[in-house]
Design a protein around this motif. Structure first.
Motif, short mmCIF file in Angstrom:
data_model
loop_
_atom_site.label_atom_id
_atom_site.label_comp_id
_atom_site.label_asym_id
_atom_site.label_seq_id
_atom_site.Cartn_x
_atom_site.Cartn_y
_atom_site.Cartn_z
N ASP A 60 0.83 -1.20 0.00
CA ASP A 60 0.00 0.00 0.00
C ASP A 60 0.86 1.25 0.00
N ARG A 61 1.93 1.24 0.78
CA ARG A 61 2.82 2.41 0.86
C ARG A 61 3.63 2.57 -0.42
N VAL A 62 4.08 1.46 -0.99
CA VAL A 62 4.83 1.54 -2.24
C VAL A 62 3.94 2.08 -3.36
N LEU A 63 2.71 1.57 -3.43
CA LEU A 63 1.77 2.05 -4.44
C LEU A 63 1.50 3.55 -4.26
N GLY A 64 1.33 3.98 -3.02
CA GLY A 64 1.08 5.39 -2.77
C GLY A 64 2.24 6.26 -3.21
N LEU A 65 3.46 5.83 -2.92
CA LEU A 65 4.64 6.61 -3.30
C LEU A 65 4.77 6.73 -4.82
N GLU A 132 -2.19 -5.17 -3.72
CA GLU A 132 -1.21 -4.39 -2.95
C GLU A 132 -0.19 -5.32 -2.30
N ALA A 133 -0.63 -6.48 -1.83
CA ALA A 133 0.31 -7.46 -1.28
C ALA A 133 1.28 -7.94 -2.35
N LEU A 134 0.77 -8.10 -3.57
CA LEU A 134 1.62 -8.48 -4.68
C LEU A 134 2.69 -7.43 -4.92
N ILE A 135 2.32 -6.15 -4.83
CA ILE A 135 3.30 -5.07 -4.97
C ILE A 135 4.34 -5.16 -3.86
N GLY A 136 3.89 -5.45 -2.65
CA GLY A 136 4.83 -5.60 -1.55
C GLY A 136 5.82 -6.72 -1.80
N ALA A 137 5.33 -7.82 -2.35
CA ALA A 137 6.22 -8.96 -2.65
C ALA A 137 7.20 -8.60 -3.75
N ILE A 138 6.72 -7.88 -4.77
CA ILE A 138 7.62 -7.45 -5.84
C ILE A 138 8.73 -6.56 -5.28
N TYR A 139 8.34 -5.64 -4.40
CA TYR A 139 9.32 -4.72 -3.81
C TYR A 139 10.38 -5.49 -3.01
N ILE A 140 9.96 -6.43 -2.19
CA ILE A 140 10.91 -7.18 -1.37
C ILE A 140 11.81 -8.06 -2.23
N ASP A 141 11.21 -8.75 -3.21
CA ASP A 141 11.94 -9.76 -3.97
C ASP A 141 12.75 -9.17 -5.12
N LEU A 142 12.23 -8.13 -5.77
CA LEU A 142 12.85 -7.65 -6.99
C LEU A 142 13.25 -6.18 -6.95
N GLY A 143 12.85 -5.48 -5.89
CA GLY A 143 13.30 -4.11 -5.73
C GLY A 143 12.30 -3.05 -6.18
N LEU A 144 12.61 -1.81 -5.83
CA LEU A 144 11.70 -0.69 -6.09
C LEU A 144 11.51 -0.44 -7.58
N ASP A 145 12.56 -0.56 -8.38
CA ASP A 145 12.43 -0.28 -9.81
C ASP A 145 11.44 -1.23 -10.47
N ARG A 146 11.48 -2.51 -10.10
CA ARG A 146 10.55 -3.46 -10.69
C ARG A 146 9.14 -3.20 -10.20
N PHE A 150 5.87 -2.28 -12.61
CA PHE A 150 4.57 -2.95 -12.52
C PHE A 150 3.45 -1.94 -12.32
N ILE A 151 3.66 -1.02 -11.40
CA ILE A 151 2.63 -0.01 -11.11
C ILE A 151 2.41 0.90 -12.33
N GLU A 152 3.48 1.33 -12.95
CA GLU A 152 3.33 2.20 -14.11
C GLU A 152 2.62 1.48 -15.25
N ARG A 153 2.86 0.21 -15.39
CA ARG A 153 2.21 -0.55 -16.48
C ARG A 153 0.70 -0.58 -16.31
N PHE A 154 0.24 -0.80 -15.09
CA PHE A 154 -1.19 -1.02 -14.90
C PHE A 154 -1.95 0.16 -14.30
N TRP A 155 -1.25 1.07 -13.65
CA TRP A 155 -1.94 2.23 -13.06
C TRP A 155 -1.85 3.49 -13.93
N ARG A 156 -0.77 3.62 -14.71
CA ARG A 156 -0.63 4.84 -15.52
C ARG A 156 -1.82 5.06 -16.46
#
Length: 236
Positions: A60-65, A132-146, A150-156
């Motif tokens: 949720d926090r990563v998505l917000g940022l 949002e949990a999926l975003i959290g997992a992406i952040y932990i496993d693959l980092g902020l850039d990935r 993901f967010i830019e692909r589906f939210w932009r």
């Protein structure tokens, strides 16, 4: 064999970790390294196993940022209030649930019997929280850039059009309760004060396992709505 369908409907099936990896590669655009982390992101608490809620807190926090950053760049002349309005729509549960359906997340959810019976698979709350949990997992496993990719692909694509209408607070609270494996909320009039033409009602709403929340209004119905809204604001 088609293992995922990020831009169309997916069939229901039992997923192995190998299946999950292939689907994640499609929707993330990279190969995950910690599949159990992603499996947890898609697991509901009703299963009795490690579930998505801690990862949702982070995602949720990563998505917000990232969403705030996209909005800041896209609308350089808008004031803070307008940006906040856009942000609230962009990260709302309804918008997150829309993305979850778009990427075919429903076919990959792991739900216990009670959650299935309660309709959690169609719940905006559960779908929104899991993406949002999926975003959290992406952040932990693959980092902020990935996670950003993901967010830019589906939210932009939703930057201009995200206008999610809020649900009625009582309906929203009932869905939230089901998503958290709780019985329906209980509303009780705990106080009546004032003359008949200007009566004030205090209503307390209770969800098992959470502190009761009260609100006061000039009608029972309005007080119930206010109590539901206050409960959600306190616990979500």
């Amino acid at each position: 064999m088609v293992l995922g369908c990020p831009l169309g409907p997916c069939r229901q099936r039992f997923l192995t970790l190998s299946d999950l990896s292939n689907w994640l590669e499609e929707v993330i655009g990279a190969t995950p390294t910690d599949l159990k982390l992603f499996d947890q992101a898609l697991t509901h608490g009703s299963t009795g196993e490690a579930h998505y809620q801690r990862l949702e807190f982070l995602g949720d926090r990563v998505l917000g940022l990232i969403s705030a950053s996209m909005l800041f760049q896209r609308f350089p002349d808008e004031p803070e209030g307008r940006l906040s309005h856009r942000l609230n729509a962009l990260v709302s549960g309804a918008t997150c649930a829309e993305v979850a359906r778009k990427i075919g997340l429903q076919a990959h959810m792991r739900l216990g019997k009670q959650a299935r019976d309660d309709g959690a698979k169609e719940s905006d709350y559960v779908l929104g929280d899991m993406v949002e949990a999926l975003i959290g997992a992406i952040y932990i496993d693959l980092g902020l850039d990935r996670a950003r990719s993901f967010i830019e692909r589906f939210w932009r694509p939703l930057l201009e059009s995200a206008k999610a209408a809020p649900k009625h607070p009582k309906s929203a609270l009932q869905e939230w309760s089901a998503a958290h494996n709780r019985k329906v909320p209980v509303y009780e009039v705990t106080s009546r004060e004032g003359p008949p033409h200007a009566m004030r009602f205090e209503v307390t709403v209770t969800v098992k396992g959470f502190d009761p929340v009260s609100a006061t209004a000039n009608s029972k119905q309005t007080a119930e709505t206010a109590a539901a809204k206050a409960f959600l604001e306190k616990n979500t």
